[in-house]
Design a protein around this motif. Structure first.
Motif, PDB file in Angstrom:
ATOM      1  N   UNK A   1       1.114  -1.415   0.191  1.00  0.00           N
ATOM      2  CA  UNK A   1       0.081   0.090   0.483  1.00  0.00           C
ATOM      3  C   UNK A   1       1.102   1.248   0.296  1.00  0.00           C
ATOM      4  N   UNK A   2       1.221   1.566  -1.238  1.00  0.00           N
ATOM      5  CA  UNK A   2       2.142   3.138  -1.430  1.00  0.00           C
ATOM      6  C   UNK A   2       1.376   3.830  -0.579  1.00  0.00           C
TER       7      UNK A   2
ATOM      8  N   UNK B 160      -2.619  -2.854  -5.326  1.00  0.00           N
ATOM      9  CA  UNK B 160      -2.495  -1.221  -5.773  1.00  0.00           C
ATOM     10  C   UNK B 160      -3.415  -0.669  -6.585  1.00  0.00           C
ATOM     11  N   UNK B 161      -3.991   0.477  -5.678  1.00  0.00           N
ATOM     12  CA  UNK B 161      -5.640   1.033  -5.943  1.00  0.00           C
ATOM     13  C   UNK B 161      -5.724   2.402  -6.540  1.00  0.00           C
ATOM     14  N   UNK B 162      -5.547   2.670  -7.723  1.00  0.00           N
ATOM     15  CA  UNK B 162      -6.290   3.738  -8.084  1.00  0.00           C
ATOM     16  C   UNK B 162      -5.235   4.277  -8.998  1.00  0.00           C
ATOM     17  N   UNK B 163      -4.344   3.292 -10.325  1.00  0.00           N
ATOM     18  CA  UNK B 163      -3.916   3.040 -11.041  1.00  0.00           C
ATOM     19  C   UNK B 163      -4.569   3.161 -11.775  1.00  0.00           C
ATOM     20  N   UNK B 164      -3.754   3.305 -12.948  1.00  0.00           N
ATOM     21  CA  UNK B 164      -4.597   3.001 -14.461  1.00  0.00           C
ATOM     22  C   UNK B 164      -3.136   1.620 -15.327  1.00  0.00           C
TER      23      UNK B 164
ATOM     24  N   UNK C 136       1.340  -2.233 -14.776  1.00  0.00           N
ATOM     25  CA  UNK C 136       1.681  -2.729 -15.613  1.00  0.00           C
ATOM     26  C   UNK C 136       3.367  -2.547 -15.043  1.00  0.00           C
ATOM     27  N   UNK C 137       3.059  -1.556 -15.271  1.00  0.00           N
ATOM     28  CA  UNK C 137       5.103  -0.797 -14.992  1.00  0.00           C
ATOM     29  C   UNK C 137       5.691  -1.080 -13.291  1.00  0.00           C
ATOM     30  N   UNK C 138       4.373  -0.874 -12.474  1.00  0.00           N
ATOM     31  CA  UNK C 138       4.942  -1.075 -10.999  1.00  0.00           C
ATOM     32  C   UNK C 138       5.462  -2.793 -10.992  1.00  0.00           C
ATOM     33  N   UNK C 139       4.411  -3.643 -11.634  1.00  0.00           N
ATOM     34  CA  UNK C 139       4.335  -5.151 -11.568  1.00  0.00           C
ATOM     35  C   UNK C 139       5.596  -4.886 -12.129  1.00  0.00           C
ATOM     36  N   UNK C 140       6.219  -4.795 -12.865  1.00  0.00           N
ATOM     37  CA  UNK C 140       7.462  -5.150 -14.044  1.00  0.00           C
ATOM     38  C   UNK C 140       8.591  -4.798 -12.595  1.00  0.00           C
TER      39      UNK C 140
END
Length: 214
Positions: free
Chosen positions: A17-18, A44-48, A53-57
């Motif tokens: 939870x950022x 993480x909620x509220x992300x496009x 995807x970028x964060x998961x990568x």
């Protein structure tokens, strides 16, 4: 072998939870992994979709460096795209059988449960593991779910044979009460994400888990 190894890393899960972070998100994650976290569950909620995807990568690279699991909350498409180790489902997610068709049997599928009945249903659906809670009162579920208490874990362990990961308000001061009742692992958010020193917070919990796993 891959599946068995992934299951063994469910003993210590950090759910992200950022909004709790006192340092940068990725710095917090790296410190937590350095301290002994075995699995990162990206929630993480509220992300496009692209942002997620970028964060998961990025997390896939980081978790691989630490030989830790990466599990994606709910988003099967993101989990597939970054070759995550698993996906975690809630009551609003795709049906389990559909996810299994998409995901195959080498990857883990976890299910959130809050009652023994829900846990038994998840086991019947052949979930690989469940999270169960909240065990203690927690800000993330304030006004939504009542704390079940550690004793409920013991009751649950007498009924299910898949791994039970306890979560909800768990920290260094009460983790032993959870492990005493037979939890196979714990999942935490604020006790590490909001810590001044995420590495030390993770290490303290990891040490206590290690004592019970010997």
């Amino acid at each position: 072998m891959v599946r068995k190894e992934s299951l063994s890393k469910l003993s210590f899960i950090l759910i992200t939870d950022r909004n709790f972070c006192k340092q940068s998100f990725l710095t917090t994650i790296k410190l937590a992994l350095k301290g002994g976290i075995k699995t990162i569950q990206l929630r993480e909620k509220g992300l496009t979709t692209y942002e997620l995807y970028s964060l998961a990568s990025e997390l896939r690279t980081t978790t691989s460096d630490f030989k830790a699991n990466l599990i994606i909350n709910d988003r099967v498409d993101i989990a597939l795209a970054v070759e995550a180790d698993g996906v975690h489902l809630g009551w609003q997610s795709l049906p389990y059988n559909i996810v299994r068709k998409l995901f195959g049997f080498e990857k883990l599928i976890g299910v959130s449960t809050h009652t023994i009945q829900e846990a038994l249903q998840a086991q019947e659906n052949k979930a690989d593991y469940i999270t169960f809670g909240p065990v203690f009162t927690t800000p993330s579920k304030a006004g939504l779910l009542d704390a079940v208490g550690p004793d409920e874990i013991q009751k649950l362990k007498n009924k299910v044979h898949i791994p039970v990961v306890a979560l909800g308000g768990i920290h260094e001061g009460n983790v032993e009460a959870v492990l005493d009742k037979g939890a196979d692992g714990i999942a935490v958010i604020s006790s590490i994400m909001h810590a001044d020193n995420p590495e030390n917070a993770a290490r303290s919990l990891s040490h206590k888990i290690g004592i019970y796993k010997k």
